[in-house]
Design a protein around this motif. Sequence first.
Motif, PDB file in Angstrom:
ATOM      1  N   LYS A   1      36.499  76.203 -53.496  1.00 47.07           N
ATOM      2  CA  LYS A   1      37.821  76.412 -52.905  1.00 47.07           C
ATOM      3  C   LYS A   1      38.714  75.197 -53.148  1.00 47.07           C
ATOM      4  CE  LYS A   1      39.802  78.378 -48.730  1.00 47.07           C
ATOM      5  NZ  LYS A   1      40.713  77.284 -48.390  1.00 47.07           N
TER       6      LYS A   1
ATOM      7  N   GLU B   1      42.058  74.953 -55.540  1.00 46.32           N
ATOM      8  CA  GLU B   1      43.345  74.557 -54.960  1.00 46.32           C
ATOM      9  C   GLU B   1      43.909  73.318 -55.659  1.00 46.32           C
ATOM     10  OE1 GLU B   1      42.693  76.168 -50.376  1.00 46.32           O
ATOM     11  OE2 GLU B   1      43.599  74.213 -50.706  1.00 46.32           O
TER      12      GLU B   1
ATOM     13  N   SER C   1      43.524  70.424 -46.804  1.00 49.11           N
ATOM     14  CA  SER C   1      44.830  70.023 -46.284  1.00 49.11           C
ATOM     15  C   SER C   1      45.325  68.700 -46.878  1.00 49.11           C
ATOM     16  CB  SER C   1      44.785  69.911 -44.751  1.00 49.11           C
ATOM     17  OG  SER C   1      44.744  71.198 -44.176  1.00 49.11           O
TER      18      SER C   1
ATOM     19  N   ARG D   1      48.358  68.926 -49.201  1.00 50.43           N
ATOM     20  CA  ARG D   1      49.723  69.195 -48.723  1.00 50.43           C
ATOM     21  C   ARG D   1      50.285  68.087 -47.843  1.00 50.43           C
ATOM     22  NH1 ARG D   1      46.987  74.129 -48.695  1.00 50.43           N
ATOM     23  NH2 ARG D   1      46.136  73.619 -46.680  1.00 50.43           N
TER      24      ARG D   1
END
Lengths: 259, 259
Positions: free
Chosen positions: A31, A35, A156, A159
């Motif tokens: 994952k 990303e 996270s 971002r």
Amino acid sequence: MITTTQLKHIRSLQMKKFRDRHHQFVAEGEKIVQELIASDFADVVSVYATVDWIEEMEAHIPENVDKVTVSPKQLERISSLKSPNRVLAVVNKPQHTPPAAFAKDDLILILENLQDPGNLGTIIRTADWFGVRHIFCSPDTADLYNPKVIQASMGSFLRTRLYYTDILTFIKNNSSQIPVYAASTGGESLHNMSFTLPAAIVIGNESKGLSEKILKAAQKKISIPSGKESQQFEVAESLNAAMAAGILMACIRSKTAAT
Amino acid sequence: MITTTQLKHIRSLQMKKFRDRHHQFVAEGEKIVQELIASDFADVVSVYATVDWIEEMEAHIPENVDKVTVSPKQLERISSLKSPNRVLAVVNKPQHTPPAAFAKDDLILILENLQDPGNLGTIIRTADWFGVRHIFCSPDTADLYNPKVIQASMGSFLRTRLYYTDILTFIKNNSSQIPVYAASTGGESLHNMSFTLPAAIVIGNESKGLSEKILKAAQKKISIPSGKESQQFEVAESLNAAMAAGILMACIRSKTAAT
């Protein structure tokens, strides 16, 4: 096939010293790597993956990324995870610069000497949830590129921008433009305060809290009231640092939400 | 001197199967053991400690507690910690029964299938901070007496009562008297809700959230708004379960605080 040199290089990146020297870090798991490839966060240099992962993902991996096939056994040897998950990427550390000015809805975090990688990862994940885009860290704070931080942040970190900097100078330079709230058990109850954005929250070390000089530089001290104040029973001595950060972000976002 | 039988017994208590069989658990570290001895939480059966700790603490240890001197090396062998801290206690598991009725300021937690011991420990520590006295857990929730839970709770397990029980029946039996708020991303924003106490918050499994049958039994679904709603940027997919529990406790305590 993975070479011994590659194997040693990847394993060395588990240590900050070598991440700093090579300006690289490792991200693991399907994952997170997917990303990473899709994001503009940083350049992926190479992926070390099982045959099936490379076959599945071939079309999505940019041409300039080295693709190295590894057996599950080899993946175990280069992984920092207990259960490696098909792919590991070596990534160039990005150079992010803080914004020249903050946006009118910015909520900013400042961390002083936060030590636990799990806490830092949880703070990044929670900051991301609450739309906190900029986190300023004292240089002695845990390293963003520690594998435990990357894992705990659950993607996270892609971002949210972290800047390792002299936070005392940062607070002094900014505190005339934006309110700076230092989390401290001796502060005013957050429930009695009103807030305007942009604003900054400062969170201290897990056991020592914030240093005197940071407390002094921040204009306001803020506390999270415990059950004790209203109910007079004995309670925990403190909240976990990540929990305190999360509760402050939640409450300030709530009190400043556009209605 | 510690015997081989004692050593094996203590190490076996790291596993739930043996904790259940012997109705005992292990607590470690100076602070936790001192608090345990001083509290009425449970009966300490024996302490395994370094000579200096026993000498210092002699006067505070009740007579019926076995005191066994161990060398630092022996302590390492029986400890589940990376850095054992002078003393380890074997403790009889207490039998706590839920209160017949809840107090008018009670905030209660209900946990369904929470798996991570660190999360459970953090929830207990945070619950303690916010004066949450009763936590009802589905039988498949992590075990309170797992050494990682005890450590992460930082002594707060002494002031909070956990009951492993059929939480669906509990919710059905109580939901006519007290409001039950199920944490769910599809729920109403907690910022738009008002609360009365006593009340209960239900938190689900780290990856699966709450089961359909629990969501159905709870009258209200409650959510923690992310930055996305007001600000239209991509955010984390979810909050950590312990973080969500902490934010809900903080906000509900804040909205029901006596003024």
